[in-house]
Design an enzyme around this catalytic site. Sequence first.
Site, short mmCIF file in Angstrom:
data_model
loop_
_atom_site.label_atom_id
_atom_site.label_comp_id
_atom_site.label_asym_id
_atom_site.label_seq_id
_atom_site.Cartn_x
_atom_site.Cartn_y
_atom_site.Cartn_z
N LYS A 1 16.27 23.97 15.30
CA LYS A 1 15.45 23.56 14.16
C LYS A 1 15.54 22.05 13.98
CE LYS A 1 16.33 27.86 11.66
NZ LYS A 1 16.97 28.48 10.51
N TYR B 1 10.59 22.59 8.24
CA TYR B 1 11.30 22.59 9.51
C TYR B 1 10.47 23.15 10.65
CZ TYR B 1 12.71 27.38 8.09
OH TYR B 1 12.75 28.68 7.67
N HIS C 1 21.93 30.90 7.98
CA HIS C 1 21.09 31.75 8.82
C HIS C 1 21.04 31.27 10.26
CE1 HIS C 1 18.80 32.21 4.81
NE2 HIS C 1 19.72 33.15 4.88
N LYS D 1 20.29 39.16 -0.54
CA LYS D 1 20.57 39.28 0.90
C LYS D 1 21.66 38.29 1.32
CE LYS D 1 18.24 38.26 5.20
NZ LYS D 1 16.97 37.85 5.79
N ASP D 2 21.53 37.02 0.89
CA ASP D 2 22.50 36.00 1.29
C ASP D 2 23.86 36.19 0.63
OD1 ASP D 2 20.59 34.92 2.93
OD2 ASP D 2 20.29 33.09 1.77
N GLN E 1 6.81 26.67 16.00
CA GLN E 1 6.56 27.21 14.68
C GLN E 1 7.04 26.22 13.63
OE1 GLN E 1 7.84 31.32 14.18
NE2 GLN E 1 8.35 30.97 12.04
N ASP E 2 6.22 25.98 12.59
CA ASP E 2 6.61 25.16 11.45
C ASP E 2 6.75 26.07 10.23
OD1 ASP E 2 6.40 22.86 12.99
OD2 ASP E 2 4.57 22.14 12.04
N ASN E 3 7.78 25.81 9.42
CA ASN E 3 8.02 26.57 8.20
C ASN E 3 8.23 25.61 7.04
OD1 ASN E 3 8.11 29.11 9.59
ND2 ASN E 3 10.18 28.61 10.22
N GLU F 1 6.57 7.23 11.86
CA GLU F 1 6.36 8.29 12.83
C GLU F 1 7.44 9.32 12.56
OE1 GLU F 1 5.22 7.73 17.23
OE2 GLU F 1 7.41 8.00 17.26
N HIS G 1 22.53 27.67 9.92
CA HIS G 1 21.95 26.60 9.12
C HIS G 1 21.77 27.04 7.68
CE1 HIS G 1 18.35 24.58 7.39
NE2 HIS G 1 19.04 23.53 7.78
N ARG H 1 0.81 -1.22 0.00
CA ARG H 1 0.00 0.00 0.00
C ARG H 1 0.84 1.27 0.00
NH1 ARG H 1 -2.87 -0.75 5.43
NH2 ARG H 1 -0.77 -1.48 5.84
#
Length: 183
Positions: free
Chosen positions: A72, A132, A62, A169-170, A47-49, A28, A119, A23
């Site tokens: 994270k 994340y 960052h 920016k980076d 918080q999830d992003n 998990e 990261h 299937r």
Amino acid sequence: MRFTETKLKGCFILEPKIIQDERGYFMESFNEKAFQNAIGAPIHFVQDNQSFSTKGVLRGLHYQTGEYAQAKLVRVLQGEVLDLAVDIRPESATFGQYEAVVLSAENQKQFFVPRGFAHGFLVLSDTATFFYKCDNFYNKESEGGIIYNDESIGIDWLFKTDELLISEKDKHLPNLQQAKRAW
């Protein structure tokens, strides 16, 4: 789930137990109690992003500073990335060193990046959906960053520089020595 600590103390690679049959599969992906027991710290994610990127996109390096520092737990839902953490804890024996791991929808690995690390990731596949969890809320004034090609860190991004897609920016982040202190 198997937790393996990397050479950078506090960073862990997580490998889920995947149950497959005709299937599909089941796994998990997160269990707070098992997670906290394995890493030995009471981490609570708030918080999830999620981001979507194309091949060659490099996001990072960052971090958040001070009271807004973030840990994270990162994973890839679709595609493949080279994910990495750089130790920016000045008192650490591994200050300025990095750990890289390939995360993909296929291997289902996750990478835990605690506070005190920068990261970043590079998309290796045609596209990737990156997800994340963070243990603290984002705060623009607390942003910190390090240039992706800092010679003192020496990251092998697996791509030629002219093949990378990097935000303006980076491209203008400072090197490790000039970067905003995390603490």
